[in-house]
Design an enzyme around this catalytic site. Structure first.
Site, PDB file in Angstrom:
ATOM      1  N   SER A 297     -11.932 112.343  69.918  1.00 15.06           N
ATOM      2  CA  SER A 297     -11.457 112.138  71.282  1.00 15.06           C
ATOM      3  C   SER A 297     -12.236 110.978  71.924  1.00 15.06           C
ATOM      4  CB  SER A 297     -11.564 113.444  72.065  1.00 15.06           C
ATOM      5  OG  SER A 297     -10.812 113.400  73.250  1.00 15.06           O
TER       6      SER A 297
ATOM      7  N   ASP B 134      -0.974 118.066  69.478  1.00 15.28           N
ATOM      8  CA  ASP B 134      -1.985 117.651  70.454  1.00 15.28           C
ATOM      9  C   ASP B 134      -1.299 117.228  71.749  1.00 15.28           C
ATOM     10  OD1 ASP B 134      -4.096 116.548  71.881  1.00 15.28           O
ATOM     11  OD2 ASP B 134      -4.926 115.475  70.151  1.00 15.28           O
TER      12      ASP B 134
ATOM     13  N   HIS C 125      -5.288 119.720  70.114  1.00 13.40           N
ATOM     14  CA  HIS C 125      -6.324 118.702  70.318  1.00 13.40           C
ATOM     15  C   HIS C 125      -7.603 119.044  69.547  1.00 13.40           C
ATOM     16  CE1 HIS C 125      -8.065 115.280  72.351  1.00 13.40           C
ATOM     17  NE2 HIS C 125      -9.075 116.002  72.782  1.00 13.40           N
TER      18      HIS C 125
END
Length: 269
Positions: free
Chosen positions: A95, A218, A246
């Site tokens: 991320s 996600d 995610h």
């Protein structure tokens, strides 16, 4: 764990195993320990030395209340690799951590031999921009969601439908996230860094062998945004892992770890 004086701040790190190092960079507000249960054991078993880090803004690393930029976080990772005497080495980012790694590949390509980018993006799309603006507005107004509700939102947005159908599993995740919410406070500077400009043209200069991992369900970083990054980096490999949200690296660690280690052992592109 060890607190190192790195790039002018106290940076909390942890090392596991021996062998060639792999540095793991977590996402917004997360500690490096998010990799400890799944990625660290797999890397150690494969003969690597796993190095996790708590990014600036996340205690016990300095919170840097005066504020900081993405370049500062990139500088932290670069200085850590140099302090370890490990460059060039393998680096994995998740991320926001993946965005840090991407920028490191542009700024200091000689420090990274192979890179894995999980749940990443090269620009801020309209939905993620609105999400970040909302989080910043709540923080500025002193609005704090009840920990159980915030935990529920993380499960809603972070996991696949397959995981959400597992009632006991959901309860376990709710309990875990609720505890983490109660013991942490978001860094405004980290939240602000979620709003990145379009960096895809700059990523065309990257020469480091790179694997981009997307997660099929996600909601926060949809696969098409990950694909854009892979398409921008010359020769990058792309893989979409199905039935993962995610937090795919903890939802399906077996598949994710196999992809990472297979890429490392494959020698690059």
């Amino acid at each position: 764990m060890a607190v190192r004086r790195i790039n002018g701040i106290d940076l909390n790190t942890a090392e596991y195993g021996t062998g060639e190092p792999v540095v793991l960079i977590p996402g917004t507000g997360a500690r490096g320990s998010i990799f400890r249960a799944h990625q660290v054991p797999a890397l150690v078993a494969a003969g690597f030395r796993a190095v996790t880090v708590d990014n600036r803004g996340v205690p016990p690393t300095d919170r840097c209340e005066e504020g900081f930029a993405l370049g500062d976080m990139v500088g932290d990772v670069a200085a850590l690799i140099e302090d370890l005497g490990a460059g060039p080495c393998r680096v994995v980012g998740f991320s926001m951590g993946a965005i840090v790694v991407q920028e490191l590949l542009v700024a200091r390509p000689g420090l990274v031999s192979q890179a894995v980018l999980m749940a990443t993006r090269g620009r801020t799309d309209a939905l993620s921009a609105a999400h970040t603006e909302g989080e910043l507005a709540m923080l500025d107004r002193g609005v704090k969601l009840p920990p159980r509700f915030e935990a529920a939102m993380r499960v809603y947005t972070g996991f696949s439908r397959r995981t959400q159908r597992d009632e006991q599993g959901v309860r376990n995740w709710l309990d875990l996230f609720e505890m983490s919410v109660e013991s942490s406070e978001p860094s405004r500077s980290q939240l602000e860094l979620e709003r990145i400009p379009d960096r895809r043209e700059d990523y065309r200069r990257i020469t480091t062998p790179t694997l981009v991992l997307a997660f099929g369900e996600d909601m926060l970083t949809p696969p098409h945004l990950c694909r854009e990054v892979a398409d921008a980096i010359p020769g990058a490999k792309f893989r979409e892992i199905a039935e993962c949200g995610h937090f795919g690296h903890i939802e399906d660690p077996h598949t994710v770890n196999a992809a990472i280690i297979g890429f490392f052992r494959g020698g690059g592109r």
